[in-house]
Design an enzyme around this catalytic site. Structure first.
Site, PDB file in Angstrom:
ATOM      1  N   ASP A 283      41.725  38.423  26.707  1.00  0.00           N
ATOM      2  CA  ASP A 283      41.045  38.645  25.435  1.00  0.00           C
ATOM      3  C   ASP A 283      41.792  39.648  24.568  1.00  0.00           C
ATOM      4  OD1 ASP A 283      40.184  40.551  27.461  1.00  0.00           O
ATOM      5  OD2 ASP A 283      38.812  41.366  25.961  1.00  0.00           O
TER       6      ASP A 283
ATOM      7  N   GLU B  97      37.937  42.218  28.743  1.00  0.00           N
ATOM      8  CA  GLU B  97      38.345  43.571  29.118  1.00  0.00           C
ATOM      9  C   GLU B  97      38.113  44.547  27.986  1.00  0.00           C
ATOM     10  OE1 GLU B  97      41.118  47.032  29.282  1.00  0.00           O
ATOM     11  OE2 GLU B  97      41.004  45.421  27.804  1.00  0.00           O
TER      12      GLU B  97
END
Length: 392
Positions: A80, A142
């Protein structure tokens, strides 16, 4: 003496382009990226495991190659990225642009550059005569609190063979990081009793009690600053507390019934995070909530945990530390104040972990995010050396 710049392979550049073309912003689906990577690794003969979230729109990917034995190394990174809204980019953030020996694009530094290096080396890993396995880990969310990796670590814990170590490739300019701070973030929901502002005793002012809580958090931060523990290898050298958002009330002549406070602390790895959390809940349960309920018992505070990321404290005598230092030629290890998934692998999986990856964290999250081509080249060289160590 200056070191000659290293150029990455065309395969790494191509994979950077493919990965960056997937927006994969945190809290949005990442399945297109995961599906593309999984199909590629499946085609090479990797054993792949997909660990999905409850919505079935996001997933971690765990891919293994080599003998099915204990040991080996996990090479891990998050898929991400942070959003680009409100940022002024000189080029399309989701299209690779190479200028002045720098590769631009959202996630190029944090941390699709590292993932691209892994995928560029995936065939070499497959063709090597490995004595222990290599595991590639791609995680989700994350950037919003390491939300995806715990389920991946749980899945790894349930596999028959346990990896010996993990390297998380966050941008450290290929320096070896063995310690980082932990982070606990939460939203405190204050529920009071509404009423007319001319009769404050007839209500319970959620904003005022929330403000007392903010002052308490500030005092905790001052205590940590003044009394420690301290570690001068971190900047700042102590555990920190921070209030980022407070929102409540509707208009001035109404006693506010609702208010929420978003807060966090970032603890030194040797500071007891459970004790820090206990002090917060003790203040709420023993002081603030009883005061709120002096007149009404249907008021109070609820805590919604946003993230709970353990710190990292891997010893210099650990095998993974010695290995990565030898591969990079480092004489020392470092510590950073930002958090990573390394703490989760270490704490939840009992897997000795260090952080070492290409790029500079100062380039992350900014408009015109970039990674130097030389950093990608150095990461490739590192992976080649690692492969040499793991080969029979």
């Amino acid at each position: 003496m200056t070191t000659a710049a290293l150029s990455p392979s065309q395969s790494t550049i191509d994979w950077c382009a493919k990965l960056i073309a997937h927006p994969s912003v945190s809290m949005t689906p990442n399945m297109d990226l995961i599906d593309e990577v999984k199909a590629f690794l499946d085609g090479l003969g990797y054993q792949t495991l997909v660990v999905r979230d409850e919505s079935n729109t996001k997933a971690n990917l765990y891919a293994s190659i080599g003998p099915a034995v204990d040991g080996g190394v996990i090479l891990s990174g998050h898929s991400d990225v942070v959003p680009t809204e409100g940022q002024n980019w000189a080029s399309d953030p989701y299209t690779v642009d190479i200028r002045d020996d720098k590769l631009y694009g959202r996630g190029s530094c944090d941390m699709k550059g590292f993932l691209a290096c892994l995928l560029a080396k995936a065939e070499a890993f497959k063709n090597a005569d490995l004595r222990v396995p290599i595991h590639l880990a791609f995680t989700y969310d994350e950037e919003v609190g390491c939300l995806g990796v715990p389920s991946l670590v749980e899945a790894i814990n349930n596999l028959p063979n346990k990896p010996a170590m993990c390297i998380v490739g966050e941008p450290t300019e290929m320096k070896v990081i063995t310690q980082h701070k932990g982070k606990y973030s939460a939203r405190a929901h204050f529920t009071g009793r509404s009423g007319h502002s001319s009769l404050p005793g007839e209500g319970v002012n959620a904003v005022e009690f929330a403000s007392e809580f903010v002052v308490f958090l500030r005092k905790l931060g001052r205590q940590c600053r003044d009394h420690g523990p301290h570690d001068n290898d971190f900047v700042p050298n102590h555990t920190t507390f921070h209030t980022g958002v407070i929102k409540g009330g509707t208009q001035l002549n109404i006693i506010p019934q609702n208010c929420f406070v978003d807060f966090e602390f970032r603890n030194l790895p040797n500071d007891d995070r459970n004790a820090l959390k206990a002090s917060i809940f003790a203040y709420l349960d023993d002081t603030l909530i009883p005061e709120m309920r002096e007149t009404y018992d249907d008021v109070g505070v609820e805590i919604e945990v946003i993230s709970d990321m353990p710190g990292l404290a891997t010893g210099d005598d650990e095998e993974v530390t010695k290995l990565v230092m030898a591969l990079t030629g480092a004489n020392t290890t470092g510590k950073v104040s930002f958090g990573t998934e390394a703490g989760v692998f270490s704490a939840l999986g009992d897997i000795p972990t260090v952080v070492c990856g290409p790029g500079n964290i100062e380039q992350a999250h900014k408009p015109d995010e970039f990674i130097e081509m030389d950093q990608l080249g150095r990461c490739e060289l590192f992976l080649d050396k690692l492969l040499g160590v793991l080969t029979k």
